[in-house]
Design an enzyme around this catalytic site. Structure first.
Site, PDB file in Angstrom:
ATOM      1  N   GLY A  68       3.421   5.399   1.133  1.00  0.00           N
ATOM      2  CA  GLY A  68       4.914   5.194   0.510  1.00  0.00           C
ATOM      3  C   GLY A  68       5.524   4.113   1.526  1.00  0.00           C
ATOM      4  N   PRO A 112       0.789   4.868   7.625  1.00  0.00           N
ATOM      5  CG  PRO A 112       0.046   2.747   8.582  1.00  0.00           C
ATOM      6  CD  PRO A 112      -0.476   4.224   8.286  1.00  0.00           C
ATOM      7  CB  SER A 126     -16.838 -29.461  12.702  1.00  0.00           C
ATOM      8  OG  SER A 126     -17.265 -30.215  13.941  1.00  0.00           O
TER       9      SER A 126
END
Length: 636
Positions: free
Chosen positions: A35, A116, A545
């Site tokens: 929750g 958590p 890159s």
């Protein structure tokens, strides 16, 4: 044993044996509490343990002392401290990590995962939910259904948890008002119905005061349903996967001597019996089970959850990561599939970036090839997206560099789930549930051709390779690469050069400079370079890159010894002084976003084949160094 139990006479050996046998024969329910943050999850579990008389004297003493020092309950016991073990949790009053606790009643054993509620740690909640068969979803009666309530419920649904206890907590702070409870229950059931959660038991409670946790409260006379403990004790256990087809991921090839060869693992679907015909996947080779070996002796049959070593009747090539399956109903095999993906990293998920995918005991290379849509956990709306951020959920297509055996997640969670791992940090960045294999994965086959790379290279009398020049903008990549190609051509070599700016005029003209577009930019160039190598050419690639992952992708596409990474190592200050295109000045002025070296990172090569410092000589000298290296390695 418990804090409130009277001292009793010592138990006899027979009584202890009887008690242990009773405990062993009790069934086990795994559940989670989840929750939104501060809804009272840890307090609820602490209350369950306390009221169940499962706290030792020393634990109770420590809890009382901790409550005085770190507690949030004035003058009372803070039950949350029983499970909030991390110092940061106690300081902040929140749960960060998943805390597992065991307790038992006369009817059943339980393992509860306190997960958590903070959005930042949703990934930990998903971890705790992955082994649960019931979810207790807490809602603060004062706040009602929140975004995190919906997010956790959606993840619960994705992970296949069918049973939900809706614990409307802190009813003491809402004056035990039935109207408040009814409104929250109605709103939640409307949302739950949309995500397929049907089995919901709603309970008004106060974890702090103990109302409707273990015993019924006279403060909620209007409620006639079960207490939380009654709901947990009566919840049906999940269907045993022994009813499904046999599955076992091979963890270890057990070969202690020349006379024994077995395959060890934990059965995830079953049963398996002596004489049963099985298939080794993904190869598809079949054999029969000759022995089922365990530490306690051979078995005639084994079921899910048991760790066994299977000895087969035939010599079959099987390795760690393979899946042994019932030959009549084997798992599916694919190198591409569709899946739900929960992103767990602060770094965004980028399509085509190379990750490691771990499914069962096998680890393969993988990339998200298509992000089909994200799912808004509030509205369940499907929205288009190019990337995934922390805690977001999406439907994706993934491609693997090797075929794997799997079952759809709803058929077998253990063979249908996977995690994604960052190649460089080894951090888990995503978790997924496989929906189905992509048909094109089995329709497409590699067309065998008579003329191959070796024949093309021999015709040109050279050793093909990718010469990958990387470095910051203005480092001198294109200048050095151009001079190197001129030397190669002069020596009779067949070459082609792919330059960053030139390619963006054609092949990649549809791409911008976001992180996701840069990944796709390099992927396309790497695939093109691979084709040039297959044609027998020396291909020079000059691109910033900036990310190691994409340079590694380019390296992995060609064979060992066919990739030469050349790091044009020029300090940022020097590149800015040169600034041949005026890009650094614009980036510093905020006119260009996501510019490498300014507001977008450049990940320097860690072990390049060749490092060229452009501050040490003029371009001709540096090009000669590269050419000399290529001669020494047999490319010239």
């Amino acid at each position: 044993m418990g804090a409130k139990l009277e001292a009793a006479a010592p138990l006899t050996i027979a009584e202890i044996d009887t008690y242990l046998a009773e405990q062993e024969n009790k069934d086990l329910l795994r559940f989670i509490t989840c929750g939104s943050v501060d809804d009272g999850k840890s307090t609820l579990i602490g209350r369950l343990l306390y009221d169940s008389k499962l706290i030792f004297e020393d634990q109770l003493s420590a809890l009382e002392a901790d409550s005085k020092r770190d507690g949030t309950v004035a003058g009372g016991i803070d039950f949350a401290l029983l499970v909030d073990g991390l110092q940061a949790e106690r300081e902040q009053g929140i749960t960060i990590d998943v805390a597992y606790r065991f307790f038992a009643t006369d009817k059943r054993k339980f393992i509860v995962a306190d997960t958590p509620g903070h959005e930042q740690y949703t990934r930990n909640m998903a971890t705790g939910a992955s082994t649960a068969s019931l979810a207790v979803i807490l809602i603060d009666a004062r706040k009602g259904v929140l975004t995190q309530t919906r997010r956790h419920s959606f993840i619960v649904s994705l992970l296949g948890i069918k049973q939900v206890v809706l614990a409307v907590n802190k009813m003491d702070l809402a004056d035990y008002d039935k109207a408040v409870f009814d409104e929250i229950e109605a709103e939640y059931r409307t949302f739950a119905d949309q995500i397929g959660l049907k089995d919901i038991t709603a309970i008004p409670m106060s974890a702090l005061e103990g109302d409707n946790v273990l015993t019924r409260s006279d403060k909620t006379g209007w409620y006639d349903g079960p207490t939380l403990l009654e709901a947990l004790e009566s919840a049906p256990l999940p269907q045993d996967r022994a009813d499904g087809p046999f599955r076992m991921a091979v963890q270890w090839v057990n070969r202690p001597n020349l006379d024994f060869r077995g395959f060890s693992g934990v059965i995830s679907g079953g049963p398996v019996r002596q004489g049963q015909k099985i298939a080794a996947l993904p190869s598809g080779k079949t054999s029969t089970v000759r022995r089922i070996v365990t530490f306690d002796g051979d078995l005639t049959e084994a079921r899910p959850g048991q760790a066994v070593t299977l000895v087969l009747s035939d010599e079959v090539d099987i390795s760690r990561g393979d899946i042994l399956a019932d030959a009549e109903t084997p798992a599916e095999v694919t190198d591409q599939f569709a899946a739900h993906l929960v992103w767990m990293s602060d770094q965004p998920m980028l399509p085509e970036r190379q990750y490691l995918l771990k499914i069962g005991t096998q680890t393969v290379g993988a990339a998200v090839t298509e992000l089909k849509h994200k799912i808004n956990v509030n509205t369940l709306e499907h929205t288009a997206a190019k990337t995934l951020d922390l805690n977001e959920v999406a439907v994706c297509n993934l491609a693997l560099d090797h075929a794997v055996a799997y079952d759809p997640y709803d058929k077998n969670p253990e063979t249908g789930s996977f995690i994604l791992i960052d190649r460089h940090s080894n951090a888990t960045v995503g978790a997924g549930m496989i929906s189905f294999g992509l048909r094109r994965a089995t329709n497409l086959v590699w067309q065998e051709l008579d003329v191959d790379k070796q024949a093309r290279a021999e015709l040109k009398r050279q050793k093909p390779a990718v010469l990958w020049f990387t470095g910051l903008s203005g480092a001198g990549k294109s200048t050095v690469a151009n001079l190197v190609e001129k030397r190669l051509i002069a020596s009779g070599r067949h070459t082609y050069i792919l330059d960053g700016d030139n390619v963006r005029h054609g092949l990649n003209k549809d791409l911008g400079f976001t992180e996701a577009d840069r990944v796709e930019n390099i992927r396309r160039v790497a695939e093109t370079a691979k084709l040039f190598v297959d044609a027998g050419l020396l291909v020079l690639v000059s691109f910033i890159s900036p990310f190691r992952s994409e340079r590694q992708l380019a390296r992995d596409l060609v064979e060992e010894g066919e990739f030469v990474e050349i790091f044009i190592d020029t300090p940022l200050s020097v590149c800015e002084d040169r600034d041949p295109k005026g890009l650094y000045a614009k980036a510093r002025a905020g006119q260009i976003q996501n510019f490498t070296g300014i507001d977008s990172p450049y990940e320097a090569p860690e072990t390049p084949e060749l490092r060229i410092d452009t501050t040490e000589g003029d371009p001709d000298v540096l090009a000669e160094r590269v050419f000399t290296y290529l001669k020494e390695k047999g490319f010239v």
